[in-house]
Motif scaffolding. Structure first.
Motif, PDB file in Angstrom:
ATOM      1  N   SER A 172       0.844  -1.194   0.000  1.00 23.17           N
ATOM      2  CA  SER A 172       0.000   0.000   0.000  1.00 23.17           C
ATOM      3  C   SER A 172       0.877   1.239   0.000  1.00 23.17           C
ATOM      4  O   SER A 172       1.876   1.312   0.731  1.00 23.17           O
ATOM      5  CB  SER A 172      -0.916   0.002   1.228  1.00 23.17           C
ATOM      6  OG  SER A 172      -1.584   1.240   1.354  1.00 23.17           O
ATOM      7  N   ARG A 173       0.491   2.234  -0.779  1.00 23.27           N
ATOM      8  CA  ARG A 173       1.271   3.471  -0.832  1.00 23.27           C
ATOM      9  C   ARG A 173       1.186   4.249   0.469  1.00 23.27           C
ATOM     10  O   ARG A 173       2.016   5.121   0.735  1.00 23.27           O
ATOM     11  CB  ARG A 173       0.816   4.337  -1.997  1.00 23.27           C
ATOM     12  CG  ARG A 173      -0.613   4.854  -1.913  1.00 23.27           C
ATOM     13  CD  ARG A 173      -0.921   5.749  -3.092  1.00 23.27           C
ATOM     14  NE  ARG A 173       0.004   6.856  -3.146  1.00 23.27           N
ATOM     15  CZ  ARG A 173       0.111   7.678  -4.200  1.00 23.27           C
ATOM     16  NH1 ARG A 173      -0.628   7.481  -5.269  1.00 23.27           N
ATOM     17  NH2 ARG A 173       0.963   8.686  -4.176  1.00 23.27           N
ATOM     18  N   ASN A 174       0.191   3.944   1.308  1.00 25.17           N
ATOM     19  CA  ASN A 174       0.044   4.638   2.587  1.00 25.17           C
ATOM     20  C   ASN A 174       1.027   4.131   3.643  1.00 25.17           C
ATOM     21  O   ASN A 174       1.343   4.861   4.594  1.00 25.17           O
ATOM     22  CB  ASN A 174      -1.383   4.490   3.105  1.00 25.17           C
ATOM     23  CG  ASN A 174      -2.407   5.139   2.191  1.00 25.17           C
ATOM     24  OD1 ASN A 174      -2.149   6.195   1.598  1.00 25.17           O
ATOM     25  ND2 ASN A 174      -3.569   4.525   2.045  1.00 25.17           N
ATOM     26  N   THR A 175       1.479   2.895   3.514  1.00 22.56           N
ATOM     27  CA  THR A 175       2.351   2.302   4.536  1.00 22.56           C
ATOM     28  C   THR A 175       3.683   1.810   3.974  1.00 22.56           C
ATOM     29  O   THR A 175       4.526   1.333   4.730  1.00 22.56           O
ATOM     30  CB  THR A 175       1.643   1.109   5.209  1.00 22.56           C
ATOM     31  OG1 THR A 175       1.210   0.183   4.196  1.00 22.56           O
ATOM     32  CG2 THR A 175       0.447   1.571   6.020  1.00 22.56           C
ATOM     33  N   ALA A 176       3.887   1.928   2.666  1.00 26.77           N
ATOM     34  CA  ALA A 176       5.122   1.404   2.062  1.00 26.77           C
ATOM     35  C   ALA A 176       6.352   2.155   2.575  1.00 26.77           C
ATOM     36  O   ALA A 176       7.361   1.540   2.940  1.00 26.77           O
ATOM     37  CB  ALA A 176       5.033   1.495   0.541  1.00 26.77           C
ATOM     38  N   MET A 177       6.298   3.485   2.624  1.00 31.57           N
ATOM     39  CA  MET A 177       7.432   4.257   3.113  1.00 31.57           C
ATOM     40  C   MET A 177       7.708   3.953   4.576  1.00 31.57           C
ATOM     41  O   MET A 177       8.877   3.826   4.987  1.00 31.57           O
ATOM     42  CB  MET A 177       7.182   5.760   2.930  1.00 31.57           C
ATOM     43  CG  MET A 177       8.327   6.639   3.410  1.00 31.57           C
ATOM     44  SD  MET A 177       9.884   6.356   2.524  1.00 31.57           S
ATOM     45  CE  MET A 177       9.564   7.257   1.006  1.00 31.57           C
ATOM     46  N   LEU A 178       6.659   3.809   5.376  1.00 27.02           N
ATOM     47  CA  LEU A 178       6.834   3.439   6.780  1.00 27.02           C
ATOM     48  C   LEU A 178       7.531   2.094   6.898  1.00 27.02           C
ATOM     49  O   LEU A 178       8.404   1.913   7.771  1.00 27.02           O
ATOM     50  CB  LEU A 178       5.471   3.397   7.478  1.00 27.02           C
ATOM     51  CG  LEU A 178       5.466   2.905   8.924  1.00 27.02           C
ATOM     52  CD1 LEU A 178       6.291   3.832   9.810  1.00 27.02           C
ATOM     53  CD2 LEU A 178       4.040   2.780   9.445  1.00 27.02           C
ATOM     54  N   SER A 179       7.195   1.157   6.042  1.00 24.40           N
ATOM     55  CA  SER A 179       7.812  -0.169   6.078  1.00 24.40           C
ATOM     56  C   SER A 179       9.302  -0.094   5.783  1.00 24.40           C
ATOM     57  O   SER A 179      10.121  -0.725   6.465  1.00 24.40           O
ATOM     58  CB  SER A 179       7.118  -1.091   5.068  1.00 24.40           C
ATOM     59  OG  SER A 179       5.729  -1.164   5.299  1.00 24.40           O
ATOM     60  N   VAL A 180       9.667   0.685   4.774  1.00 28.58           N
ATOM     61  CA  VAL A 180      11.086   0.836   4.422  1.00 28.58           C
ATOM     62  C   VAL A 180      11.842   1.523   5.553  1.00 28.58           C
ATOM     63  O   VAL A 180      12.985   1.146   5.884  1.00 28.58           O
ATOM     64  CB  VAL A 180      11.225   1.631   3.111  1.00 28.58           C
ATOM     65  CG1 VAL A 180      12.692   1.850   2.774  1.00 28.58           C
ATOM     66  CG2 VAL A 180      10.539   0.899   1.959  1.00 28.58           C
ATOM     67  N   ILE A 181      11.223   2.506   6.176  1.00 34.54           N
ATOM     68  CA  ILE A 181      11.860   3.207   7.296  1.00 34.54           C
ATOM     69  C   ILE A 181      12.070   2.252   8.474  1.00 34.54           C
ATOM     70  O   ILE A 181      13.124   2.275   9.126  1.00 34.54           O
ATOM     71  CB  ILE A 181      11.005   4.414   7.714  1.00 34.54           C
ATOM     72  CG1 ILE A 181      11.084   5.504   6.651  1.00 34.54           C
ATOM     73  CG2 ILE A 181      11.463   4.967   9.070  1.00 34.54           C
ATOM     74  CD1 ILE A 181      10.159   6.675   6.893  1.00 34.54           C
ATOM     75  N   ILE A 182      11.091   1.402   8.758  1.00 29.29           N
ATOM     76  CA  ILE A 182      11.209   0.447   9.862  1.00 29.29           C
ATOM     77  C   ILE A 182      12.413  -0.464   9.644  1.00 29.29           C
ATOM     78  O   ILE A 182      13.215  -0.704  10.562  1.00 29.29           O
ATOM     79  CB  ILE A 182       9.921  -0.388   9.996  1.00 29.29           C
ATOM     80  CG1 ILE A 182       8.785   0.486  10.547  1.00 29.29           C
ATOM     81  CG2 ILE A 182      10.143  -1.595  10.908  1.00 29.29           C
ATOM     82  CD1 ILE A 182       7.438  -0.199  10.562  1.00 29.29           C
ATOM     83  N   VAL A 183      12.569  -0.977   8.445  1.00 27.22           N
ATOM     84  CA  VAL A 183      13.693  -1.860   8.134  1.00 27.22           C
ATOM     85  C   VAL A 183      15.023  -1.117   8.292  1.00 27.22           C
ATOM     86  O   VAL A 183      15.984  -1.640   8.878  1.00 27.22           O
ATOM     87  CB  VAL A 183      13.556  -2.425   6.706  1.00 27.22           C
ATOM     88  CG1 VAL A 183      14.785  -3.244   6.330  1.00 27.22           C
ATOM     89  CG2 VAL A 183      12.299  -3.269   6.580  1.00 27.22           C
ATOM     90  N   THR A 184      15.083   0.110   7.791  1.00 23.83           N
ATOM     91  CA  THR A 184      16.320   0.902   7.855  1.00 23.83           C
ATOM     92  C   THR A 184      16.708   1.207   9.297  1.00 23.83           C
ATOM     93  O   THR A 184      17.875   1.057   9.681  1.00 23.83           O
ATOM     94  CB  THR A 184      16.145   2.207   7.062  1.00 23.83           C
ATOM     95  OG1 THR A 184      15.717   1.904   5.729  1.00 23.83           O
ATOM     96  CG2 THR A 184      17.451   2.986   7.011  1.00 23.83           C
ATOM     97  N   VAL A 185      15.740   1.639  10.087  1.00 23.42           N
ATOM     98  CA  VAL A 185      16.013   1.973  11.489  1.00 23.42           C
ATOM     99  C   VAL A 185      16.427   0.730  12.264  1.00 23.42           C
ATOM    100  O   VAL A 185      17.386   0.753  13.053  1.00 23.42           O
ATOM    101  CB  VAL A 185      14.777   2.638  12.129  1.00 23.42           C
ATOM    102  CG1 VAL A 185      14.973   2.807  13.633  1.00 23.42           C
ATOM    103  CG2 VAL A 185      14.496   3.987  11.467  1.00 23.42           C
ATOM    104  N   TRP A 186      15.713  -0.375  12.053  1.00 25.02           N
ATOM    105  CA  TRP A 186      16.017  -1.621  12.761  1.00 25.02           C
ATOM    106  C   TRP A 186      17.450  -2.074  12.499  1.00 25.02           C
ATOM    107  O   TRP A 186      18.132  -2.571  13.393  1.00 25.02           O
ATOM    108  CB  TRP A 186      15.038  -2.704  12.336  1.00 25.02           C
ATOM    109  CG  TRP A 186      15.257  -4.026  12.987  1.00 25.02           C
ATOM    110  CD1 TRP A 186      14.853  -4.432  14.221  1.00 25.02           C
ATOM    111  CD2 TRP A 186      15.951  -5.152  12.417  1.00 25.02           C
ATOM    112  NE1 TRP A 186      15.235  -5.730  14.459  1.00 25.02           N
ATOM    113  CE2 TRP A 186      15.919  -6.190  13.374  1.00 25.02           C
ATOM    114  CE3 TRP A 186      16.591  -5.375  11.202  1.00 25.02           C
ATOM    115  CZ2 TRP A 186      16.501  -7.431  13.136  1.00 25.02           C
ATOM    116  CZ3 TRP A 186      17.169  -6.607  10.972  1.00 25.02           C
ATOM    117  CH2 TRP A 186      17.127  -7.622  11.927  1.00 25.02           C
TER     118      TRP A 186
END
Length: 313
Positions: A172-186
């Motif tokens: 989803s375009r609403n949560t895709a950026m959040l998902s990438v950020i979560i992986v990067t931060v983790w």
């Protein structure tokens, strides 16, 4: 006559000594340059040369296929500035940078504060926290793509236990950026953790004890003593994580390929698409130049701010 003769001889001797010093300095400089030349050659060939070549390509219309290259001046830069897609890419890059840099530094600091007060098991905790950082980003992204899977992914499974409706995450375009950020931060928390642990150990204990005797609480001691003392480490981490966020590519390629609908397409991924999918090499080189300029400007701005707020002993 004799006086003027001796004055002339002194003047010539002084000039000869000056010329001799200049010749020795030039000889020493050339000797030093010759010693540095073996180390400078790879830098010139593999870094300076490609950078200058990319800069020149940004003023051309080369498509990587045609043998002819035409000079087009600033047309590539003008077309980028006038494109709504490029403005969206800049916005995505800003969102990704802020969303990954700030949580990485804050969570790394919180984890370091927690571990610095722990009495046992700190080595195990360090190893567990640092393990994601030394794991290749491609492997990390593949694992997280399974975790984010909407139907059988473990993340939605955990959310269902909490009574929260599952999300589509990277679909989803609403949560895709959040998902990438979560992986990067983790992945980066363990790296910032180690730096902060080292910085916290260097905070003078006598200052903290003196502040405690004067009645300062833990929060005030942290804000007035610990935070200023570790500010050089924070500044260093801010610079490096900002540059890393601008260079993010692997996690975007594996998780979203810049989608859905371009919602996770950042500057570096846009460069890749223009260069190796659309074969607009000139335009892609212009994107690369803009990316370098943004990196330099941000680094200089952060350095200027650091002169006022960073504490150096």
């Amino acid at each position: 006559m004799k006086k003027s003769y001796y004055n002339n001889r002194k003047k010539k001797a002084r000039q000869n000594r000056t010329k001799g010093k200049g010749a020795r300095r030039f000889k020493e400089s050339m000797t030093g340059f010759l010693f540095l030349l073996p180390a400078l050659l790879p830098l010139l060939v593999f870094w300076v040369g490609p950078v200058l070549y990319s800069l020149w390509l940004s003023f051309t219309d080369w498509d990587m296929m045609s043998p002819e290259i035409h000079f087009v001046g600033l047309s590539n830069y003008k077309s980028l500035i006038g494109q709504s897609d490029f403005m969206a890419v800049l916005q995505n890059t800003l969102v990704f940078a802020l969303g990954s840099v700030i949580p990485t530094i804050l969570l790394g600091l919180l984890a370091a504060l927690a571990l610095s007060s722990a009495k046992k098991g700190t080595r195990i905790y360090r190893m567990v926290m640092f393990a994601p950082y030394i794991t290749p980003m491609v492997a990390v992204s593949i694992v997280w793509s399974w975790i984010f899977e909407p139907r059988v992914g473990i993340l939605n499974y955990v959310l269902s236990f909490l009574g929260i409706h599952g999300l589509k995450w990277i679909q989803s375009r609403n949560t895709a950026m959040l998902s990438v950020i979560i992986v990067t931060v983790w992945k980066q928390i363990g790296w910032t953790l180690l730096f902060y642990l080292e910085a916290l150990q260097k905070v003078p204990g006598n200052l903290l004890e003196a502040a405690a005797i004067d009645g300062a609480g833990k929060v005030k001691r942290f804000l007035k003593i610990t935070l200023p003392m570790i500010s050089p480490t924070t500044f260093f981490l801010l610079i490096i994580t900002t540059i890393n966020s601008l260079q993010a590519y692997d996690q975007i390629q594996v998780l979203t390929q810049g989608g859905p609908a371009g919602s996770t397409r950042t500057l570096l991924y846009y460069y890749y698409q223009e260069a190796f999918e659309s074969f607009h090499t000139g335009k892609a080189s212009a994107v690369a130049v803009i990316l370098v300029l943004i990196t330099v400007i941000l680094s200089l701005a952060e350095t200027k701010v650091s002169r006022k707020y960073i504490y150096y002993e």
